[in-house]
Write a protein that holds these residues in place. Structure first.
Motif, PDB file in Angstrom:
ATOM      1  N   GLY A 330      14.941   9.769  -6.389  1.00  0.00           N
ATOM      2  CA  GLY A 330      14.352  11.062  -6.019  1.00  0.00           C
ATOM      3  C   GLY A 330      12.895  11.193  -6.396  1.00  0.00           C
ATOM      4  N   THR A 331      12.314  10.152  -6.999  1.00  0.00           N
ATOM      5  CA  THR A 331      10.907  10.236  -7.414  1.00  0.00           C
ATOM      6  C   THR A 331       9.957  10.122  -6.228  1.00  0.00           C
ATOM      7  N   GLN A 332      10.425   9.508  -5.150  1.00  0.00           N
ATOM      8  CA  GLN A 332       9.609   9.359  -3.946  1.00  0.00           C
ATOM      9  C   GLN A 332      10.420   9.776  -2.730  1.00  0.00           C
ATOM     10  N   PHE A 333       9.703  10.170  -1.690  1.00  0.00           N
ATOM     11  CA  PHE A 333      10.397  10.444  -0.428  1.00  0.00           C
ATOM     12  C   PHE A 333       9.489  10.073   0.745  1.00  0.00           C
ATOM     13  N   LEU A 334      10.128   9.832   1.883  1.00  0.00           N
ATOM     14  CA  LEU A 334       9.422   9.494   3.126  1.00  0.00           C
ATOM     15  C   LEU A 334       9.425  10.696   4.048  1.00  0.00           C
ATOM     16  N   SER A 335       8.346  10.862   4.814  1.00  0.00           N
ATOM     17  CA  SER A 335       8.323  11.897   5.861  1.00  0.00           C
ATOM     18  C   SER A 335       7.792  11.256   7.141  1.00  0.00           C
ATOM     19  N   ALA A 336       8.487  11.491   8.259  1.00  0.00           N
ATOM     20  CA  ALA A 336       8.091  10.931   9.564  1.00  0.00           C
ATOM     21  C   ALA A 336       7.716  12.080  10.490  1.00  0.00           C
ATOM     22  N   GLY A 337       6.532  11.987  11.079  1.00  0.00           N
ATOM     23  CA  GLY A 337       6.056  13.081  11.932  1.00  0.00           C
ATOM     24  C   GLY A 337       5.787  12.629  13.353  1.00  0.00           C
ATOM     25  N   TYR A 338       5.573  13.622  14.212  1.00  0.00           N
ATOM     26  CA  TYR A 338       5.269  13.347  15.614  1.00  0.00           C
ATOM     27  C   TYR A 338       3.823  12.861  15.794  1.00  0.00           C
ATOM     28  N   ASP A 339       3.043  12.828  14.686  1.00  0.00           N
ATOM     29  CA  ASP A 339       1.684  12.280  14.768  1.00  0.00           C
ATOM     30  C   ASP A 339       1.695  10.761  14.632  1.00  0.00           C
ATOM     31  N   ARG A 340       2.903  10.164  14.725  1.00  0.00           N
ATOM     32  CA  ARG A 340       3.127   8.712  14.706  1.00  0.00           C
ATOM     33  C   ARG A 340       2.951   8.086  13.308  1.00  0.00           C
ATOM     34  N   TYR A 341       2.859   8.921  12.281  1.00  0.00           N
ATOM     35  CA  TYR A 341       2.705   8.397  10.922  1.00  0.00           C
ATOM     36  C   TYR A 341       3.976   8.635  10.118  1.00  0.00           C
ATOM     37  N   THR A 342       4.324   7.630   9.307  1.00  0.00           N
ATOM     38  CA  THR A 342       5.374   7.788   8.293  1.00  0.00           C
ATOM     39  C   THR A 342       4.670   7.680   6.940  1.00  0.00           C
ATOM     40  N   LYS A 343       4.897   8.669   6.070  1.00  0.00           N
ATOM     41  CA  LYS A 343       4.157   8.712   4.803  1.00  0.00           C
ATOM     42  C   LYS A 343       5.121   8.689   3.613  1.00  0.00           C
ATOM     43  N   LEU A 344       4.688   7.974   2.575  1.00  0.00           N
ATOM     44  CA  LEU A 344       5.462   7.882   1.336  1.00  0.00           C
ATOM     45  C   LEU A 344       4.798   8.777   0.304  1.00  0.00           C
ATOM     46  N   TRP A 345       5.595   9.720  -0.263  1.00  0.00           N
ATOM     47  CA  TRP A 345       5.049  10.720  -1.192  1.00  0.00           C
ATOM     48  C   TRP A 345       5.645  10.548  -2.588  1.00  0.00           C
ATOM     49  N   ASP A 346       4.862  10.963  -3.568  1.00  0.00           N
ATOM     50  CA  ASP A 346       5.367  11.103  -4.936  1.00  0.00           C
ATOM     51  C   ASP A 346       5.908  12.530  -5.054  1.00  0.00           C
ATOM     52  N   THR A 347       7.198  12.655  -5.333  1.00  0.00           N
ATOM     53  CA  THR A 347       7.831  13.975  -5.334  1.00  0.00           C
ATOM     54  C   THR A 347       7.241  14.885  -6.406  1.00  0.00           C
ATOM     55  N   GLU A 348       7.000  14.347  -7.586  1.00  0.00           N
ATOM     56  CA  GLU A 348       6.557  15.177  -8.707  1.00  0.00           C
ATOM     57  C   GLU A 348       5.079  15.565  -8.579  1.00  0.00           C
ATOM     58  N   LYS A 349       4.225  14.595  -8.297  1.00  0.00           N
ATOM     59  CA  LYS A 349       2.791  14.858  -8.270  1.00  0.00           C
ATOM     60  C   LYS A 349       2.308  15.375  -6.899  1.00  0.00           C
ATOM     61  N   GLY A 350       3.062  15.084  -5.842  1.00  0.00           N
ATOM     62  CA  GLY A 350       2.646  15.530  -4.513  1.00  0.00           C
ATOM     63  C   GLY A 350       1.615  14.632  -3.868  1.00  0.00           C
ATOM     64  N   GLU A 351       1.388  13.450  -4.438  1.00  0.00           N
ATOM     65  CA  GLU A 351       0.389  12.530  -3.886  1.00  0.00           C
ATOM     66  C   GLU A 351       1.010  11.681  -2.773  1.00  0.00           C
ATOM     67  N   CYS A 352       0.177  11.330  -1.798  1.00  0.00           N
ATOM     68  CA  CYS A 352       0.629  10.418  -0.739  1.00  0.00           C
ATOM     69  C   CYS A 352       0.359   9.004  -1.226  1.00  0.00           C
ATOM     70  N   ILE A 353       1.421   8.215  -1.406  1.00  0.00           N
ATOM     71  CA  ILE A 353       1.295   6.871  -1.968  1.00  0.00           C
ATOM     72  C   ILE A 353       0.874   5.866  -0.892  1.00  0.00           C
ATOM     73  N   ALA A 354       1.476   5.994   0.323  1.00  0.00           N
ATOM     74  CA  ALA A 354       1.171   5.019   1.390  1.00  0.00           C
ATOM     75  C   ALA A 354       1.405   5.662   2.750  1.00  0.00           C
ATOM     76  N   ARG A 355       0.738   5.084   3.753  1.00  0.00           N
ATOM     77  CA  ARG A 355       0.917   5.533   5.149  1.00  0.00           C
ATOM     78  C   ARG A 355       1.332   4.336   5.992  1.00  0.00           C
ATOM     79  N   PHE A 356       2.230   4.583   6.943  1.00  0.00           N
ATOM     80  CA  PHE A 356       2.700   3.510   7.830  1.00  0.00           C
ATOM     81  C   PHE A 356       2.673   4.035   9.259  1.00  0.00           C
ATOM     82  N   THR A 357       2.177   3.194  10.182  1.00  0.00           N
ATOM     83  CA  THR A 357       2.222   3.595  11.599  1.00  0.00           C
ATOM     84  C   THR A 357       2.350   2.360  12.476  1.00  0.00           C
TER      85      THR A 357
END
Length: 565
Positions: A330-357
């Motif tokens: 639960g420390t990280q989560f992925l979000s996939a959007g219609y902007d063609r990007y999948t992003k990896l987030w730090d749940t606690e800090k709210g930082e975007c760790i990586a982007r994938f497209t």
């Protein structure tokens, strides 16, 4: 008549005297009298002398002898029906009258048809014996009179563009100036320019087209996060990810509650999204937090217990967020959007760790649940592929390309050794991890697309939301066989990916609905237990709390997340 005259002479003398007395008048005159006599054998004239034809009843269908032509075609005789009108008495060979056969030459017919399609007029085909017959026209009579009834096959006046003069030079010896059959027209314009009006229209059309096909911003949006609470850490320095132990339920237990009950009342409503909620996910294992993604491009984290506040908002997508997924801790989560990007987030800090497209929309994302493969995740894309990404290097390490439509769901089964995918091609495929060829392909002409799939808590069954308003159950162990006895119906989901969920001890199955209702079925009997209105618009997601007996979270297109008990 002859026989009546013969009867006149038949009689007796006594009768004559008495008759004479009776007929005598006062003056002695005798009244004139016809002497009628009965003729015992009068001369009889046969009808054949008058009409030698043997008449045939016009309604007769079959004749047993060979009649003469005059008999067969003799006029109809007999009394007329006084009640028939003149029109009804007329001879007919169809309901509305009499059709006379007419012979029309193919060429003449074709010439009139083409003349009508070209010039708009043709000769009137009516045959009535009048003086004007064969001279009248139908269609554009004025054009016909102006052209004097000329057909397309007759010589017409040449139009200016019909016969233009060409440049000629057939002298083969003239190497530079030889034209042959390729000589252009004398007044030919090789470069044509649009008129000012046409130019205006073209410019308008091109400007619209350019607006419509505006290049999509390839550069990712700058990620932000908003913390909504003042106390992210408690007195011991533990963050909001720490599992609370003062809520009356053991959130760390691995055993499900013994008996579950159907939720009846609304406990809480989380409102913060301005548009519809696309997905909701429990925090792994404890479910003391709930993560939601929305069409308003935001991802939000909420408290399930105590004050039930919105903890954090994650902003990092230009367009609607389609799917979200936590890792095991639960420390990280992925979000996939219609902007063609999948992003990896730090749940606690709210930082975007990586982007994938991959320049394609990811419709679903899933971390590999295996403890040793937490750096790998799979994404089902709009170009029919399932891509496996490595979060450490940010590269694609495997590609599963067998589906014939956009991939909708990915579900891990069989101790995470395999995963099941469903697609818009109305099929289900089972894959071995890291082998890009499907080990099983499930498709049937009666099957519909299944945009929502849930694995049961015991890992034995897959509940699939089918687009023909049914929930279909497949075995998740070896054969992935459809369980035809377990089909749940009654709800309306066609066209929407309404998710499903099981109660923790598998006594109930719940589903959202296009009308905003929540449906609860009995797992064993497949009977519909109850349904209740949860949202004003589509109820897109339902989740049963894994540690509570009757707590259910629902999400809808009205932008609300509701908690029921």
């Amino acid at each position: 008549m002859a026989s009546i005259l013969a009867l006149r002479d038949y009689g007796s003398s006594d009768e004559e005297e008495e008759e004479a007395k009776r007929n005598r008048v006062a003056g002695g005159d005798v009244l004139p009298r016809l002497d009628w006599k009965v003729n015992a054998a009068p001369t009889v004239y046969s009808n054949t002398d008058l009409d030698p034809l043997k008449h045939i009843d016009p309604t007769t269908k079959e004749i047993a002898y060979n009649p003469k032509y005059d008999e067969l075609f003799a006029p109809q005789v007999g009394p007329d029906n006084p009640f028939k009108t003149q029109q009804q008495k007329a001879h007919k060979n169809m309901l509305s009258g009499y059709i006379e056969p007419a012979c029309v030459n193919d060429f003449h017919f074709e010439s009139q048809r083409r003349t009508f399609s070209s010039f708009g007029y043709a000769l009137d085909p009516t045959v009535d014996g009048s003086v004007e017959e064969g001279k009248r026209f139908v269609g554009e009579t004025e054009t016909a009179n102006a052209n004097q009834g000329t057909t397309v096959f007759e010589l017409t006046k040449l139009r200016p563009s019909d016969k233009r003069k060409r440049h000629k030079n057939d002298d083969a010896a003239d190497i530079e100036g030889f034209l042959g059959p390729w000589g252009g027209f004398v007044d030919e314009q090789r470069i044509s320019k649009p008129t000012p009006e046409e130019q205006e229209e073209l410019e308008e059309l091109l400007s619209k087209r350019n607006k419509r096909g505006r290049p999509v911003e390839e550069r990712p949006i700058e990620e932000k996060t908003i913390l909504h609470i003042d106390d992210p850490y408690d007195y011991q320095g533990r963050s909001f990810l720490h599992i609370p132990q003062d809520v009356g339920v053991n959130l760390k237990s691995d055993d499900p509650p013994e008996k579950c009950f159907i939720p009846k009342k609304l406990l809480h409503t989380w409102s913060g999204h301005s548009k519809g909620v696309s997905a909701i996910r429990w925090f792994p294992r404890s479910a003391h937090l709930i993560l939601s993604s929305s069409m308003d491009c935001k991802v939000k984290l909420w408290e399930v217990y105590n004050e039930r506040r919105c903890i954090r908002t994650y902003l990092g997508h230009r367009q609607a967020v389609r799917d979200i997924c936590f890792n095991n801790s639960g420390t990280q989560f992925l979000s996939a959007g219609y902007d063609r990007y999948t992003k990896l987030w730090d749940t606690e800090k709210g930082e975007c760790i990586a982007r994938f497209t991959s320049k394609k929309i990811a419709y679903c994302v899933k971390f590999n649940p295996d403890r040793n493969k937490q750096h790998l995740f799979v994404a089902g894309t709009s170009d029919k592929k399932i891509l496996c990404w490595d979060t450490r290097s940010g590269e694609i390490v495997q590609e599963y390309d067998r589906h014939l439509g956009a991939v909708n769901t990915i579900t891990f089964v069989d101790d995470n050794r395999r995963f099941v995918t469903t697609s818009d091609d109305k099929s289900m495929r089972v894959w071995e991890w890291d082998i890009p060829v499907d080990m099983k392909y499930i498709a049937d002409p009666t099957m519909h697309s299944m945009p929502a799939v849930t694995l049961s808590p015991n890992g034995k069954w897959l509940a699939c939301q089918s687009m023909d308003n049914k929930v279909m159950i497949f075995s998740a162990l070896n054969r992935f066989k459809l369980n035809r006895k377990k089909t749940f119906t009654g709800h309306m989901v066609a066209g929407y990916a309404c998710t499903l969920d099981f109660s923790p001890e598998m006594s109930y199955l719940i589903s959202g609905d296009a009308d905003g209702k929540v449906y609860v079925w009995d797992w064993k009997t497949t009977k519909l237990f109850t349904k209740f209105k949860a949202h004003d618009k589509v109820c897109s997601g339902v989740l049963w709390h894994p540690h509570e007996t009757s707590k259910v979270a629902t999400a809808g297109w009205d932008g609300l997340i509701k908690f029921w008990d």
